[in-house]
Design a protein around this motif. Structure first.
Motif, short mmCIF file in Angstrom:
data_model
loop_
_atom_site.label_atom_id
_atom_site.label_comp_id
_atom_site.label_asym_id
_atom_site.label_seq_id
_atom_site.Cartn_x
_atom_site.Cartn_y
_atom_site.Cartn_z
N ASP A 102 -0.07 -1.48 3.78
CA ASP A 102 0.78 -2.67 3.86
C ASP A 102 0.25 -3.70 2.87
O ASP A 102 -0.79 -4.33 3.13
CB ASP A 102 0.77 -3.23 5.29
CG ASP A 102 1.97 -4.12 5.57
OD1 ASP A 102 2.67 -4.50 4.61
OD2 ASP A 102 2.19 -4.45 6.76
N SER B 212 6.60 -4.21 8.09
CA SER B 212 5.36 -3.99 8.86
C SER B 212 5.69 -3.40 10.23
O SER B 212 4.96 -2.54 10.74
CB SER B 212 4.58 -5.29 9.02
OG SER B 212 4.22 -5.79 7.76
N GLN C 124 -2.45 -5.41 6.22
CA GLN C 124 -2.59 -6.49 5.24
C GLN C 124 -3.96 -7.13 5.42
O GLN C 124 -4.41 -7.30 6.56
CB GLN C 124 -1.50 -7.54 5.49
CG GLN C 124 -0.28 -7.31 4.62
CD GLN C 124 0.85 -8.27 4.94
OE1 GLN C 124 1.35 -8.27 6.06
NE2 GLN C 124 1.27 -9.05 3.97
#
Ligand SMILES: Nc1ncnc2c1ncn2[C@@H]1O[C@H](COP(=O)(O)OP(=O)(O)OP(=O)(O)O)[C@@H](O)[C@H]1O
Ligand SMILES: [Mg+2]
Length: 290
Positions: A170, A49, A92
């Motif tokens: 992500d 990330s 995310q």
């Protein structure tokens, strides 16, 4: 083909200069070819990330440079906004960022911010919604009336509507059931194929990476452990296991067959490829060699 991303000697330190500083990325260099679909894998905390947050300037390198489309994105920090539009980042659990009264307005948020005309915004919203399988009736609803999978797709549509040159996701399928996973990832793949947009997909699922990526970047403790075609990476199963990663189930089956002495390839990572190899072996009379 030219490179859409070039990363040169990138290091990133959280809390630089503090006693609890963490080196999340350590002298990383690589590039991504325009039009490719790159998977990023690595165990928890390896820096995935942190790395992708550099592509659109959310993270600023502690050391090193990031080039997007050949331009050093930090050369003029005042212009960083331009790269935020050029690189679409899906975080995310992006559905937590839905906040407008209607799904339409949520998808339109990015294009409106880009200063596009109402007509162009409308065109983009409808196109992005279609790519994400959201029909017109859904657009007038509140995001809170949608199912979990629909919310996720609405959030992704909001990034697609910006028509980025590079789309970075992500763990876009995290927390969804297998059908929801397949729906979202196949929509992303279709978007990639039909528009030629470069895609970077971070995932913990080796099956998803095997199915969708052309190339795979393996991160380990802030370093690049491998960066190669999907078949070349999954052929290094032993090393992946040592890094705490796995390989697709079908690869495990073929590695076991090799251990038993069958002359099958080591880089089998998709079921259709495996089926072809079995078919060829049977056509040869099933003698045990392929
Ligand atoms: N905001 C932060 N402050 C301090 N350290 C951080 C922060 N975010 C991440 N880190 C640390 O940086 C390293 C890389 O984290 P990062 O979130 O990039 O890993 P990741 O590969 O995305 O992990 P995951 O698979 O769990 O999502 C880890 O050691 C993590 O603890
Ligand atoms: Mg992460």
């Amino acid at each position: 083909m030219s490179d859409i991303v070039r990363v040169e000697h990138l290091s990133y330190i959280y809390g630089e200069g503090m006693p609890d500083a963490t080196v999340a990325l350590d002298d990383i260099s690589f590039s991504i070819e325009e039009g490719s679909f790159v998977g990023v894998i690595g165990s928890t905390g390896c820096g995935k990330s942190t790395l992708i947050g550099h592509f659109n300037g959310i993270n600023r390198p502690s050391k090193g440079k990031i080039y997007i489309g050949g331009e050093d994105i930090w050369e003029n920090p005042k212009e960083i906004r331009r790269f935020r539009f050029m690189v679409g980042l899906v975080f995310q659990y992006p559905e937590y960022q839905l906040f407008e009264e209607t799904v339409y307005k949520d998808i339109a948020f990015g294009p409106v911010n880009m200063g596009l005309s109402e007509e162009e915004v409308n065109r983009r919203v409808l196109r992005a919604a279609k790519f994400c399988g959201l029909d017109a009736a859904v657009l007038s609803k509140s995001p809170f009336e949608l199912s979990g999978g629909q919310k996720r797709r609405a959030a992704i549509a909001g990034v697609l509507a910006m028509e980025p040159k590079l789309l970075v996701l992500d763990e876009p399928a995290a927390g969804l059931d297998p059908e929801g996973r397949d729906t979202i990832l196949s929509q992303v793949k279709r978007f990639h194929k039909e528009t030629g947009t470069t895609v970077v997909l971070v995932s913990h699922s080796m099956e998803d990476i095997a199915k969708y990526a052309d190339k795979v970047l393996v991160l380990n403790a802030g370093h690049i452990a491998m960066y190669d075609t999907t078949s070349a990476v999954f052929a290094r199963a032993q090393e992946l296991l040592q890094l705490g990663l796995s390989v697709p189930e079908v690869t495990k089956v073929f590695l076991r067959l090799r251990e038993w002495g069958l002359a099958v390839p080591a880089d089998v990572y998709t079921v259709p490829y495996a089926a072809n190899i079995v078919r060829e072996a049977l056509a040869k009379g099933g003698t045990g060699t392929c």
